[in-house]
Enzyme design. Structure first.
Site, PDB file in Angstrom:
ATOM      1  N   GLU A 146      23.065  -0.287 -11.921  1.00 27.82           N
ATOM      2  CA  GLU A 146      23.974  -1.425 -11.826  1.00 27.82           C
ATOM      3  C   GLU A 146      23.140  -2.688 -11.892  1.00 27.82           C
ATOM      4  OE1 GLU A 146      26.296  -1.439  -8.227  1.00 27.82           O
ATOM      5  OE2 GLU A 146      26.868   0.650  -8.459  1.00 27.82           O
TER       6      GLU A 146
ATOM      7  N   ASP B 241       0.846  -1.189   0.000  1.00 28.64           N
ATOM      8  CA  ASP B 241       0.000   0.000   0.000  1.00 28.64           C
ATOM      9  C   ASP B 241       0.877   1.232   0.000  1.00 28.64           C
ATOM     10  OD1 ASP B 241      -2.382  -1.441   2.350  1.00 28.64           O
ATOM     11  OD2 ASP B 241      -2.241  -1.634   0.174  1.00 28.64           O
TER      12      ASP B 241
END
Length: 175
Positions: free
Chosen positions: A145, A113
């Site tokens: 990365e 949520d």
């Protein structure tokens, strides 16, 4: 309003005190207060992530975009219209890392949520796992990365508890 995939996954990757994060099969949802909860209209967005395993390591990406810039997470994003969850997981894995998984298996599902621009949203995140088919990860899309990490390395990275929990489960370790 649709959110671009990097923003949606950034929201999923971040943990904030005002947001609930709980497994779908949790016996009860956490209570926010002793007061009766008012009904809140929420939009649910399907999302996926992939915990790709290679030996004693798991693939993580470092998010390149706000709001979760700098956090490490499993590659993933929103499920697009017409896609199955597995198709979305494979697409996101390829888009963010250039990697292909052999077989993918659903592992866990989370309800997350949050609030975006004043709108209450629930992300229904399905986490898949699988073995890396071949190749080396290369960062792309919203990833700064992309690399395989051991549990010991992960414990030193900025990431959410759920990422570490899933990785421990897959690698069978506590550190």
């Amino acid at each position: 309003m649709d959110y671009p995939l990097p923003v949606a996954m950034a929201l999923v990757a971040m943990e904030k005190p005002r947001r609930n994060r709980y497994p779908v099969d949790a016996p009860t949802y956490p209570q926010q207060s002793a007061e009766p909860a008012e009904m809140i209209e929420r939009r649910t967005i399907a999302a996926v992530s992939v915990a790709l395993v290679r030996g004693e390591t798991v693939l993580l990406v470092k998010r390149a975009l706000e709001p979760s810039r700098g956090l490490y997470a499993f590659p993933g994003g929103r499920v697009e219209a017409g896609e199955t969850s597995e198709e979305a997981a494979r697409r996101e894995l390829l888009e963010e890392t250039g990697m292909i998984a052999a077989a993918l298996t659903p592992l866990r599902e989370y309800l997350i949520d949050t609030q975006v621009d004043g709108e209450e949203i629930t992300y229904r995140l399905e986490v898949f796992t699988g073995e890396a088919a071949s190749g080396e990860p290369a960062c792309a899309s919203d990833a700064e990365e992309a690399c395989f990490y051991t549990l010991a390395e992960m414990e030193k990275l900025p990431l959410t508890d759920s990422i570490l929990d899933v990785s421990r489960e897959l690698l069978g370790g506590s550190n």
